[in-house]
Design an enzyme around this catalytic site. Structure first.
Site, PDB file in Angstrom:
ATOM      1  N   LYS B  81      -8.724 -62.523 -37.457  1.00 44.83           N
ATOM      2  CA  LYS B  81      -8.615 -63.040 -38.790  1.00 44.83           C
ATOM      3  C   LYS B  81      -7.457 -62.281 -39.460  1.00 44.83           C
ATOM      4  O   LYS B  81      -6.958 -61.069 -39.204  1.00 44.83           O
ATOM      5  CB  LYS B  81      -9.952 -62.227 -39.707  1.00 44.83           C
ATOM      6  CG  LYS B  81     -10.040 -62.778 -41.023  1.00 44.83           C
ATOM      7  CD  LYS B  81     -11.352 -62.431 -41.530  1.00 44.83           C
ATOM      8  CE  LYS B  81     -11.545 -62.740 -43.204  1.00 44.83           C
ATOM      9  NZ  LYS B  81     -12.762 -62.238 -43.500  1.00 44.83           N
ATOM     10  N   SER B 161     -15.709 -65.971 -46.285  1.00 50.73           N
ATOM     11  CA  SER B 161     -14.311 -66.053 -46.372  1.00 50.73           C
ATOM     12  C   SER B 161     -13.526 -66.103 -44.714  1.00 50.73           C
ATOM     13  O   SER B 161     -12.624 -66.576 -44.728  1.00 50.73           O
ATOM     14  CB  SER B 161     -13.712 -64.685 -46.734  1.00 50.73           C
ATOM     15  OG  SER B 161     -13.819 -63.588 -45.970  1.00 50.73           O
ATOM     16  N   SER B 185     -19.305 -62.817 -45.534  1.00 51.55           N
ATOM     17  CA  SER B 185     -18.205 -63.638 -45.061  1.00 51.55           C
ATOM     18  C   SER B 185     -18.199 -63.886 -43.592  1.00 51.55           C
ATOM     19  O   SER B 185     -17.183 -64.499 -43.071  1.00 51.55           O
ATOM     20  CB  SER B 185     -17.012 -62.953 -45.607  1.00 51.55           C
ATOM     21  OG  SER B 185     -16.563 -63.088 -46.883  1.00 51.55           O
TER      22      SER B 185
END
Lengths: 496, 495, 95
Positions: B81, B161, B185
């Site tokens: 990420k 997210s 998330s």
């Protein structure tokens, strides 16, 4: 009596056009904690490094960097709290104080707002004529220092150096208990002395290790508190005095002209000796304090505090008491000695097994006179405590007179040699041979029959004879013996 | 392609075993994923491909494996990420304000993955600064969910997210991905993509080197294809870090070893407050199904009450923006990232931050600034932190009676790109089941458990006691076995 | 506690985010809808509740007083939009 309610002595009042005023002062002193590394990072705190070379990833606030607290900085804050006879809070909390400034890389300063590590305490300040006042300490908290912006390298740009960013500070907040510039200066001096005794701050104001924000307001003596202005970052004791004097007069002028004081932050300009409003603070600050979620509450164990308490050195007030009791010194002499721990230590070494009164006169008088004259620090003194002690021994055992000792000391200071060496080499040994002194006296008497007559009615003339004898012996005759023999040889009436 | 299909068909655990057994090489596995990554560009899951670096890392891994050496996941290609700072590799948190930022450091979590032999394929898309539940707030544009509704080409969100992470794992563009979870998330995107998402206990993984959103809530974890893979990845990611004061110094258990332990004798709590108004019936049904599966596997079921659940989301939307408003103050155009000039320093700040932050980030920074500002602190921030105490207390009460809680992960299946982006509040409601866990600092895992009537994956969430990830893994493993979730999206993006 | 356009301007200023006048109305509306929604916390009586101070129950660990970094001047300035001689460079700051 609540010390905060104290009214200034009349001699400290300021005479205005409409009557008398008194100044009310509170100080926030920022003291750099003595430590190798910063408060929340492993960067060096060393002064004077090249720009941005003592800046870790944490100090530069790179994304994802986190603070980890320095144990020694915490211990130093506790130690300082104990030295200020203050309450130590076993639980304290770090908050973020949010504002934007280029030398504040995180966009917030980590500080302690609601729950400081140290609560209320007190110090005594020493003023002329042995006046002592108690000044309340409201709190002490730990916080990060900011970096530095350099404004004169470019016409339209500022240059930012973060070496100081994150260095540990203690903010020591006093109660508004001071009533004159002199008291404020004495407060800073005393605080600095205590910090130096503790070894928690070097107190070096030139390098910014100690600086003060001064809160100044004026009021009618004993009247309602006025609106205060805060003068930021004053970095010498002299400037603190100047800033207060100027600011108080400024406020009095405004009030006497029917104006009112705006609560604001001001800067002291050493070049003009005046304070001015800070231009960048046009908007009211809203720091949005909240507990720093990157840090847990700081929990201390009572045992840790006790351990630190047990390691505290003797502090100035205690030392002063002891010097007065153990050595019979006057409060004045003791106060002068303890203003610097090294000076008191020096004295004690000199006084050991000797006459303390003689020792204190030589340390405070001759030695510090010479050091001040030559601009030397005590550490750099060419005469060590051992050497000064040996000189005193020569006086005590009548090897030299006190008068000759002054010359010997000057020579020691210049050359660093030992007293006895100088005395021997220069033949300064006191003449204690009564025969030699008698001969010298006889010579003077024979050469001055008129004076011998006069002294019979003018006893003060006896001193003249002593002087002549000393001259004849190059000052080496033992003055006591000279007096004794002289008294036998000529008829001197008693002085009354 | 056939060989590739075979390679990318392996789970992380299978690939690990075959690498160790020298049946495959990291180089061929990594190459297969690089071509998948490239073929999957339409999904916009990766914001930066690091194929060259991946090949070098694979080569190094193969050298170790050949000598019978190597770490626990030697040679396994992962996606990272973009919230994780990676040394000398652009890391932007998918924000314009971090344009071109190349960290001179590696986050603790990723450095532990590399220590254990993993290979980095690239940086994965996410909502800007992890603020979002759909991956639509990324400066690099939205990620498309590999899943589509049956007979419908509408582009769906992969959740957020960690939408790049969930999409990449679901589309097999990596073997597993790192993710972070502040309010859901990891778990919500996992539920939206039929993957497993594990948010560990606060303090289990170091936050050092992860771009901060809300410091008291942020926690890293893995998104993987199955529960075992999550257990393997977490083992490498977790652990004490002296650089993060909030990371906890306790040993990391062998999570994989917990998988076979079953749920016999465990008590599973069903929090009644999670049955919210307007929840689609199919989610309610799936939840009941989950209860039945665990019961059948030998668990005791008990209804429990978490009375302050409805206050979690509002409390979260005070605490998280407040912390974010302060955490994001460092993006000021001085030391890194974007700078937009202005007539003076203040204008430079204001211009930089206006242009650098997207709408959602700006919204949250403003809310956070407001709730912390003079006069409002007690009414908002302090109040919310008190509510957090109540929520944590609810959980403590519940965990005095039960070992693990079972809830749905999200109140709906994946929705269409653009469907909710105009209405922040309805977007926030996505986190209704996940956010409580962050507020209390507990671990939670989402396991794919079934399909909606439109053919989209749905997830069930398990919540555990602090630092009891093992119970979560063993329960999740049972749930996984029972659910037999084998559905996979059609690889439309490859064409 | 309704937020008006002036308040939006003020908090945007505090947050150092430039906001155009034509955005104020919309932003005020958005912020109000979020603030109205979080208002429901007011239903709870929390007068006897201690605020949560940390999500993790452990005492704060401390670092030893050691210098662990050398000169990182290049690392900390290399990403800067403007730097010179190891300084960060910013528009002139007036005190």
């Amino acid at each position: 009596m609540d010390i905060g309610k104290r009214v200034a002595r009349e001699e400290d009042w300021i005479q205005g056009a409409t009557g008398d005023w008194e100044i009310v002062l509170g100080l926030e002193v920022h003291a750099q904690i003595t430590s190798k590394a910063k408060l929340f990072s492993g960067s060096s705190t060393e002064f004077g490094a090249e720009q941005n070379t003592h800046v870790s990833l944490v100090d530069a606030a790179l994304p994802g960097m986190l603070p980890v607290i320095n144990r020694v900085c915490v211990e130093q804050a506790v130690k300082t709290g104990l030295g200020l006879r203050a309450q130590i809070n076993l639980r304290s909390v770090f908050d973020r104080k949010n504002y934007f400034y280029p030398d504040l890389p995180q966009g917030y300063q980590i500080s302690q707002f609601k729950h400081p590590i140290v609560g209320e305490g007190e110090i005594e300040i020493d003023l002329p004529e042995e006046r002592v006042e108690k000044i309340g300490i409201e709190r002490l908290h730990m916080e990060q220092d900011a970096g530095k912006s350099v404004h004169d390298m470019h016409p339209t740009m500022s240059h930012v150096d973060l070496n100081r960013s994150g260095v540990a500070l203690m903010e020591i907040v006093s109660r508004p208990d001071m009533r004159s510039a002199e008291e404020a200066q004495a407060y800073v001096r005393k605080l600095r002395t205590i910090l130096r005794y503790l070894g928690t701050c070097d107190g070096n104001m030139e390098q910014g290790s100690l600086r003060a924000d001064v809160n100044v307001s004026v009021r009618r003596p004993g009247g309602e508190l006025g609106t205060r202005c805060e003068i930021k970052n004053v970095n010498s004791i002299r400037f603190i005095g100047q800033a207060i004097e100027h600011e108080a007069r400024r406020q009095i002028e405004i009030l006497e002209d029917g104006g009112k004081i705006d609560q604001e932050t001001r800067l002291f300009d050493p070049k003009t000796g005046e304070t001015r409003s800070m231009r960048s603070k046009e908007e009211a600050h809203d720091y949005r304090y909240f507990p720093d979620p990157d840090l847990l509450p700081l929990e201390l164990q009572q045992e840790d505090v006790d351990r630190i308490a047990a390691s505290l050195p003797e502090l100035p007030d205690e030392k002063k008491e002891r010097l007065m009791t153990d050595y019979g010194l006057s409060a004045y002499d003791a106060t002068v000695l303890v203003s610097d721990g090294a000076r008191a230590d020096f004295f004690e070494e000199v006084a050991k097994g000797r006459d303390p009164k003689l020792a204190v006169n030589w340390v405070n008088g001759d030695l510090f006179g010479a050091l001040n004259r030559e601009g030397h620090s005590l550490e750099a003194s060419p005469v060590s405590a051992k050497q000064l002690g040996e000189l005193l021994d020569l006086i005590s055992d009548n090897t030299i007179s006190g008068r000759i000792a002054k010359d010997v000391f000057d020579s020691m200071y210049k050359t660093g040699r030992n007293a006895i060496e100088i005395v021997e080499k220069e033949g300064l040994r006191q003449v204690t041979d009564t025969g030699a002194i008698e001969a010298a006296i006889d010579e003077v008497i024979a050469a001055n029959p008129d004076k011998v007559e006069q002294v019979k009615t003018k006893p003060k003339l006896a001193g003249w004879f002593v002087g002549q004898v000393m001259k004849a012996t190059s000052g080496k005759a033992n003055p006591q013996l000279v007096n004794e023999i002289l008294a036998k040889k000529i008829d001197i009436p008693s002085e009354d | 392609m056939a060989k590739n299909d075979e390679l990318i068909g392996l789970t992380l655990a299978e690939a690990r075993d075959k690498l160790k057994a020298k049946e495959i090489t990291s180089a061929e596995l990594t190459d297969a994923y690089i071509s998948e990554m490239e073929a999957g560009r339409d999904l916009n899951a990766y914001v930066l491909e690091t194929a060259e670096q991946a090949r070098e890392m694979a080569k190094a891994s193969d050298a170790k494996l050949a000598k019978g050496e190597g770490g626990a996941i030697e040679g396994v290609p992962l996606g990272i990420k973009d919230l994780f700072c990676t040394k000398d590799v652009r890391s932007t948190a998918c924000s314009h304000i971090l344009d071109g930022f190349t960290p001179p450091y590696e986050s603790t979590v990723t450095s532990q993955l590399w220590r254990d032999g993993a290979v980095m394929l690239g940086k994965l898309n996410n909502d800007e600064f992890a603020m979002g539940s759909s991956n639509e707030t990324s400066f690099y544009g939205p990620v498309t969910n590999p899943w589509r509704r049956e007979g419908d080409d509408t582009k769906l969100v992969p959740g957020g997210s960690s939408g790049g992470s969930s999409a990449a794992v679901a589309a097999k563009l990596c073997l597993g991905a790192t993710a972070t979870d502040t309010g859901g998330s990891i778990r919500q995107p996992a539920a939206f993509t039929g993957t497993v998402g594990m948010k560990p206990t606060y303090g289990r993984c170091s936050r050092w080197g992860i771009v901060a959103f809300a410091s008291s809530l942020d926690q890293a974890g893995p998104i993987t294809r199955d529960v075992r893979d999550a257990a393997i990845m977490l083992k490498s990611m977790a652990g004490h870090d002296p650089q993060d004061t909030t990371s906890v110094d306790r040993p990391v258990p062998d999570y994989e070893a917990a998988l076979g332990q079953g749920v016999k004798g465990l008590t599973v709590g069903i929090p009644k407050e999670y049955r919210v108004d307007g929840m689609p019936e199919e989610i309610d049904t799936l939840w009941s199904q989950g209860v039945e599966w665990l019961k059948a596997a030998g668990a005791n079921i008990k209804e429990v009450s978490l009375p302050h659940t409805k206050y979690a989301l509002p409390a979260y939307y005070i605490v998280a923006p407040a912390e974010a408003s302060s955490n994001l103050a460092r993006y000021d155009g001085v030391r890194y990232g974007l700078r937009v000039e202005g007539k003076d320093i203040t204008e430079m700040y204001e211009n930089t931050r206006a242009e650098g932050f997207g709408d959602e980030v700006r919204r949250r920074v403003l809310i956070g600034t407001y709730v912390l500002s003079a006069g409002y602190y007690d009414a908002y921030y302090l109040k919310a932190q008190k509510v957090r105490s109540l929520i944590a207390h609810d959980f403590r009460q519940a965990f005095s009676e039960v070992d693990v809680l079972l809830t749905p992960t999200a109140p709906s299946a994946a929705f269409g790109i653009g469907e909710k982006s105009d209405d922040p509040l309805s977007m926030y409601l996505n986190d209704v089941f996940t956010v409580t866990v962050n507020l209390a600092g507990l671990p939670g895992i989402s396991v794919p458990a079934g399909l909606s009537k439109e053919g989209l994956p749905l997830g069930l969430q398990l919540i555990g006691r602090g630092f009891d990830e093992e119970t979560l893994f063993r329960t999740a493993h049972k749930l996984e076995e029972a659910a037999q979730f084998t559905a996979a999206p059609e690889a439309w993006w490859r064409s | 506690m309704s937020v008006d356009q002036n308040t939006v301007r003020h908090i945007a200023r505090l947050a150092r985010i430039a906001v155009r006048d034509d955005e104020l109305e919309h932003l005020a509306k958005e912020l109000n809808s979020i603030l109205d929604w979080v208002e429901q916390l007011g239903e709870l009586d929390t007068s006897d509740v201690e605020p949560m101070t940390s999500a993790v129950e452990t005492t704060m660990k401390m670092r030893e007083d050691e210098v662990t970094f050398g000169n990182l001047q290049d690392e900390v300035t290399r990403n800067a939009p403007a730097s010179e001689d190891g300084f960060y460079v910013v528009p002139k700051v007036v005190e």
